[in-house]
Design an enzyme around this catalytic site. Structure first.
Site, mmCIF file in Angstrom:
data_model
loop_
_atom_site.group_PDB
_atom_site.id
_atom_site.type_symbol
_atom_site.label_atom_id
_atom_site.label_comp_id
_atom_site.label_asym_id
_atom_site.label_seq_id
_atom_site.Cartn_x
_atom_site.Cartn_y
_atom_site.Cartn_z
ATOM 1 N N GLU A 113 -5.746 -0.855 -3.544
ATOM 2 C CA GLU A 113 -5.168 -0.013 -2.494
ATOM 3 C C GLU A 113 -5.136 1.441 -2.959
ATOM 4 O O GLU A 113 -4.961 1.720 -4.137
ATOM 5 C CB GLU A 113 -3.747 -0.487 -2.157
ATOM 6 C CG GLU A 113 -3.677 -1.924 -1.670
ATOM 7 C CD GLU A 113 -4.429 -2.159 -0.364
ATOM 8 O OE1 GLU A 113 -4.782 -1.158 0.305
ATOM 9 O OE2 GLU A 113 -4.677 -3.328 -0.013
ATOM 10 N N CYS A 164 4.240 -5.468 0.255
ATOM 11 C CA CYS A 164 3.339 -4.908 -0.762
ATOM 12 C C CYS A 164 3.289 -3.391 -0.636
ATOM 13 O O CYS A 164 3.384 -2.662 -1.622
ATOM 14 C CB CYS A 164 1.947 -5.508 -0.626
ATOM 15 S SG CYS A 164 1.910 -7.250 -1.088
ATOM 16 N N HIS A 202 -4.437 -6.044 -4.020
ATOM 17 C CA HIS A 202 -4.318 -7.240 -3.191
ATOM 18 C C HIS A 202 -5.345 -8.256 -3.661
ATOM 19 O O HIS A 202 -6.501 -7.902 -3.934
ATOM 20 C CB HIS A 202 -4.545 -6.895 -1.717
ATOM 21 C CG HIS A 202 -3.272 -6.653 -0.969
ATOM 22 N ND1 HIS A 202 -3.000 -5.487 -0.304
ATOM 23 C CD2 HIS A 202 -2.184 -7.467 -0.786
ATOM 24 C CE1 HIS A 202 -1.799 -5.576 0.253
ATOM 25 N NE2 HIS A 202 -1.283 -6.757 -0.015
HETATM 26 N N1 PCA Z 1 1.766 -10.139 -0.079
HETATM 27 C C1 PCA Z 1 2.533 -9.511 0.970
HETATM 28 C C2 PCA Z 1 3.941 -9.409 0.415
HETATM 29 C C3 PCA Z 1 3.971 -10.301 -0.769
HETATM 30 C C4 PCA Z 1 2.574 -10.621 -1.056
HETATM 31 O O1 PCA Z 1 2.167 -11.254 -2.043
HETATM 32 C C5 PCA Z 1 1.933 -8.194 1.458
HETATM 33 O O2 PCA Z 1 0.702 -8.068 1.474
HETATM 34 O O3 PCA Z 1 2.667 -7.289 1.865
#
Ligand code: PCA
Length: 219
Positions: free
Chosen positions: A86, A149, A172
């Site tokens: 990200e 996240c 991610h």
């Molecule tokens: N993914 C979520 C929140 C916790 C996680 O592992 C997200 O992409 O916001």
């Protein structure tokens, strides 16, 4: 000779949204067991709650306790097919999937007094390049979403801003094949060994590249 040790903090999230595990938790547990980052790097790991009310204080405590040089937050994304770095965190909470305390929020700022967005300070593009050289495909992304996240990244970047000289980023990761096999997520998902190998390489690169950052030019 006294050498200051370099501290890398790696976090994952607890399971959420009807799954019994979170691939980012699996990453953190594996790293904690066999850090193997070499050199003077100390690895610290932590699990973050999928709870929009307690995640802020949890992150504050982690920064206070570890004063990390590099922070890598990992989280699950059902949409990711590869590790996804990200680049931006938005000052926005807007989600349909309830957090683990059952809250759903619409159009709420994370910090009413904060900037609209914060850029990551991790050299995401250089890390993607380093991974490619090792045969690991990764992506860059312009949106971490508006769920937990994104909230974790936005809040952690505030600490980086305050202290200066820290590289903070968010990765991610795809769901695990075993989550799909259990019917908890849509498949196919990534095999555990493949995910752990890629995550380990990414953490190592983040530590190696920390000193190479040119402010803002490499996101
Ligand atoms: N993914 C979520 C929140 C916790 C996680 O592992 C997200 O992409 O916001």
């Amino acid at each position: 000779m006294h050498t200051e040790s370099f501290i890398a903090l790696v976090t994952g999230f607890e399971p959420f949204g009807g799954s019994t595990l979170n691939p980012s938790q699996v990453i953190v547990e594996a790293l904690a067991e066999t850090p193997e980052l070499g050199g003077a790097c100390e690895l610290r790991t932590a699990l973050l709650p999928v709870d929009t009310a307690t995640i802020g204080p949890t992150i504050d405590v982690l920064w206070e306790k570890h004063t990390p040089d590099t922070v890598l937050h990992f989280g699950e994304s059902a949409k990711a097919e590869h590790l996804t770095l990200e680049r931006v965190a938005l000052n926005l909470l807007d989600f349909d999937t309830p957090d683990n305390a059952g809250r759903r929020l619409v159009d709420k700022p994370i910090d009413p007094a904060g900037p609209a967005a914060r850029f990551v300070t991790l050299p995401a593009r250089a890390i993607r390049g380093g991974l490619a050289e090792q045969g690991v495909e990764a992506r860059l992304s312009l949106s971490a979403g508006a769920y937990l996240c994104n909230q974790a990244l936005y809040l952690s970047l505030a600490h980086a801003e305050r202290l200066g000289g820290r590289s903070v980023g968010f990765v991610h990761v795809p769901v695990l094949a075993e989550q799909a096999e259990r019917g908890e997520r849509a498949g196919p998902g990534m095999p555990r060994d493949q995910l752990l190998d890629a995550a380990r390489r990414l953490v190592r690169l983040a530590v190696e590249l920390h000193g190479d950052q040119r402010s803002g030019s490499d996101r």
